[in-house]
Scaffold this active site. Sequence first.
Site, PDB file in Angstrom:
ATOM      1  N   GLU A 147       9.268  -2.217  -1.931  1.00  0.00           N
ATOM      2  CA  GLU A 147       9.169  -3.162  -0.821  1.00  0.00           C
ATOM      3  C   GLU A 147      10.411  -4.035  -0.867  1.00  0.00           C
ATOM      4  O   GLU A 147      10.970  -4.275  -1.945  1.00  0.00           O
ATOM      5  CB  GLU A 147       7.905  -4.014  -0.919  1.00  0.00           C
ATOM      6  CG  GLU A 147       6.605  -3.223  -0.907  1.00  0.00           C
ATOM      7  CD  GLU A 147       6.363  -2.428   0.354  1.00  0.00           C
ATOM      8  OE1 GLU A 147       6.998  -2.736   1.391  1.00  0.00           O
ATOM      9  OE2 GLU A 147       5.550  -1.488   0.315  1.00  0.00           O
TER      10      GLU A 147
ATOM     11  N   ASP B 115       1.103   2.380  -2.683  1.00  0.00           N
ATOM     12  CA  ASP B 115       1.693   3.429  -1.863  1.00  0.00           C
ATOM     13  C   ASP B 115       2.201   4.586  -2.719  1.00  0.00           C
ATOM     14  O   ASP B 115       2.128   5.751  -2.309  1.00  0.00           O
ATOM     15  CB  ASP B 115       2.841   2.869  -1.017  1.00  0.00           C
ATOM     16  CG  ASP B 115       2.327   2.097   0.197  1.00  0.00           C
ATOM     17  OD1 ASP B 115       1.097   1.968   0.333  1.00  0.00           O
ATOM     18  OD2 ASP B 115       3.155   1.621   0.993  1.00  0.00           O
TER      19      ASP B 115
ATOM     20  N   HIS C 135       1.245  -2.901   3.091  1.00  0.00           N
ATOM     21  CA  HIS C 135       2.029  -2.033   2.218  1.00  0.00           C
ATOM     22  C   HIS C 135       2.160  -2.691   0.847  1.00  0.00           C
ATOM     23  O   HIS C 135       2.349  -3.896   0.733  1.00  0.00           O
ATOM     24  CB  HIS C 135       3.431  -1.817   2.805  1.00  0.00           C
ATOM     25  CG  HIS C 135       3.440  -0.959   4.020  1.00  0.00           C
ATOM     26  ND1 HIS C 135       4.192   0.186   4.122  1.00  0.00           N
ATOM     27  CD2 HIS C 135       2.781  -1.069   5.194  1.00  0.00           C
ATOM     28  CE1 HIS C 135       4.009   0.736   5.309  1.00  0.00           C
ATOM     29  NE2 HIS C 135       3.149  -0.019   5.985  1.00  0.00           N
TER      30      HIS C 135
ATOM     31  N   HIS D   3       4.276  -6.297   4.288  1.00  0.00           N
ATOM     32  CA  HIS D   3       3.790  -6.157   2.909  1.00  0.00           C
ATOM     33  C   HIS D   3       3.068  -7.392   2.371  1.00  0.00           C
ATOM     34  O   HIS D   3       2.437  -7.321   1.312  1.00  0.00           O
ATOM     35  CB  HIS D   3       4.932  -5.774   1.958  1.00  0.00           C
ATOM     36  CG  HIS D   3       6.179  -6.623   2.091  1.00  0.00           C
ATOM     37  ND1 HIS D   3       6.187  -7.982   1.914  1.00  0.00           N
ATOM     38  CD2 HIS D   3       7.455  -6.258   2.354  1.00  0.00           C
ATOM     39  CE1 HIS D   3       7.414  -8.433   2.063  1.00  0.00           C
ATOM     40  NE2 HIS D   3       8.206  -7.414   2.346  1.00  0.00           N
TER      41      HIS D   3
END
Length: 244
Positions: free
Chosen positions: A9, A159, A154, A57
């Site tokens: 991220e 993920d 996210h 995120h």
Amino acid sequence: MRQVVLDTETTGLDPKSGHRIIEIGCVELVNRKLTGRHYHQYINPQRRVDDGAVEVHGITNEFLVDKPVFTQVADEFMGFCEGAQLVIHNAPFDVGFIDAELALLGNPRWQNVSAHCSVLDTLALAREKHPGQKNNLDALCKRYFVDNSQRDLHGALLDAEILADVYLLMTGGQTDLVLAQGGDARNPDAEERKRGQSDAPSPAIRRLPRDRVSLSVVQATAQEVEAHQAMLMLLQKAAGKHFW
């Protein structure tokens, strides 16, 4: 074969504009099996996170204030990845950010990703297997019946774990059978589910806990093996030359 499924991220979309990595998540596969080893780290980017990125995120500037900077975690992170094949969805994005961080280090030990790892891009792989269809991670989860119900935002480690499941199913050659619902890939309902066009609930792939009790393996006794062989002989005699 050692593989590391990786996700990051970031503060924004482009490292050339000064955006930085704020989270790294990795899970390890050896011979296509999850080992339980993982690497996860939040990172202080030493700059503000774009508002649009926070919406994706949920990682705020306040949360990152006391986290280590990339220079403090680079050796551990690259040591975890070194020598492995990196499995990444939309690999140019993540590799571009990692290479930018390594360049800022100025450490001759870590040059760039390609000097230490090979890379497999699951987005490119998915586009080859499913041309003309949506191939983002959520679409692949639906297509391969992977549970992503916890993916409201996210997150790099989550993920990476989800991508590991998707990658194994996408490259395993078994999912078209749709066995979880007792279906047949030759009937229309199964075909519709396989194309990801049905709104019907899909059977979710859920990883079993690592601390579960191992199943007992029961071996056939010598008497059972002998009886089995005798039955095969009877069947062979009854079927004649067409038995095999």
